[in-house]
Design an enzyme around this catalytic site. Sequence first.
Site, PDB file in Angstrom:
ATOM      1  N   GLU A 194       0.824  -1.202   0.000  1.00 42.33           N
ATOM      2  CA  GLU A 194       0.000   0.000   0.000  1.00 42.33           C
ATOM      3  C   GLU A 194       0.863   1.259   0.000  1.00 42.33           C
ATOM      4  OE1 GLU A 194      -3.778   1.983   2.348  1.00 42.33           O
ATOM      5  OE2 GLU A 194      -2.473   0.588   3.410  1.00 42.33           O
ATOM      6  N   THR A 210      -4.590  10.503  -0.534  1.00 50.03           N
ATOM      7  CA  THR A 210      -4.089  10.278   0.824  1.00 50.03           C
ATOM      8  C   THR A 210      -2.967  11.254   1.149  1.00 50.03           C
ATOM      9  OG1 THR A 210      -4.665   7.937   0.673  1.00 50.03           O
ATOM     10  CG2 THR A 210      -3.090   8.562   2.375  1.00 50.03           C
TER      11      THR A 210
END
Length: 325
Positions: A152, A200
């Site tokens: 990730e 993000t």
Amino acid sequence: MTARSRAADPEQTDNGHYQSATFLRVLRLRQGMLTVRAPATSANLGSGFDVFGVALSHPADVVRVERADRTTIEVTGAGSQYIPEDPEKNTVGAVAEALDAPAHIKIDKGIRPASGLGSSAASAAAAAVALNELYDRGKTRKELVPIAAKGEAVVSGDAHDDNVAPAILGGFTIATPEGVTQVDTDVALVACLPEIVVSTRDARKVVPERTSVDQLIETVGNAATLTAGMYRDDPELIGRGMEDSVVTPARAKLIDGYAEVREAALEAGSTGVTISGAGPGVLAVCREDDQSRVASAMLDAFDDAGVEARAYQTRIGEGATVYES
């Protein structure tokens, strides 16, 4: 096609089930391919920044891996046009490298990227579970969490366990540097996803670097309340525990209509509302009977703000599931 529960490990079954699982596993290894479904997740939950996470019953990514001499990636589904297929730039490529498990990997995206619903984490989690089993690496589910987190990090820039932990383990998870605690729970949720993109990286830039002692005390109390609610399957406690005066207000400014959507959900019966992960997804906890009303209210509020959105009437569910084909 039938799903095997994450709890159905040979050590937890009787002899007949053990023999059946062993036969199916050997068959899959001989075929050289495996398919795993990993769920969307919601991290932070307001008071648990970078620590709390839950698995959602839907949506989900489905990842199929097949033994190969080198790793190649194919991506289809929601937002696939924005996801690189270069193994060095894709979450699953990093997972394959970490497990020394080259494969042809096909990702069918059910979770839109940049949604706040753990899109990259789901792909990484599914790949980690699939490749670990296909190559018989012998890792436990908890040992796979940091491996999937490395994957990730290719997208988010940092390795965090708060999304990949529930994607692999299911339920409610508490991820700390010392490890992951997992709790099975069953609570109704609404995940509302507006057609807004919040990366993000951008969402991290607005997080305050300092907080007051009063805010710290408030956050600890709310986090404790939320955790108690998860153990009790209590949407009232969970909703109260989602309150956050530090990170959520800063990130709310990045989501058009957030304040109105939150208020509409609460008026419709939600017990608590917060930003899902880094956003722009919005997560509402509710009682089963209020779920449809809450979902409609959130959609209407986004519509009034001039933002298209879709709502998932979902719940806290299982982690990555291996499919027998």
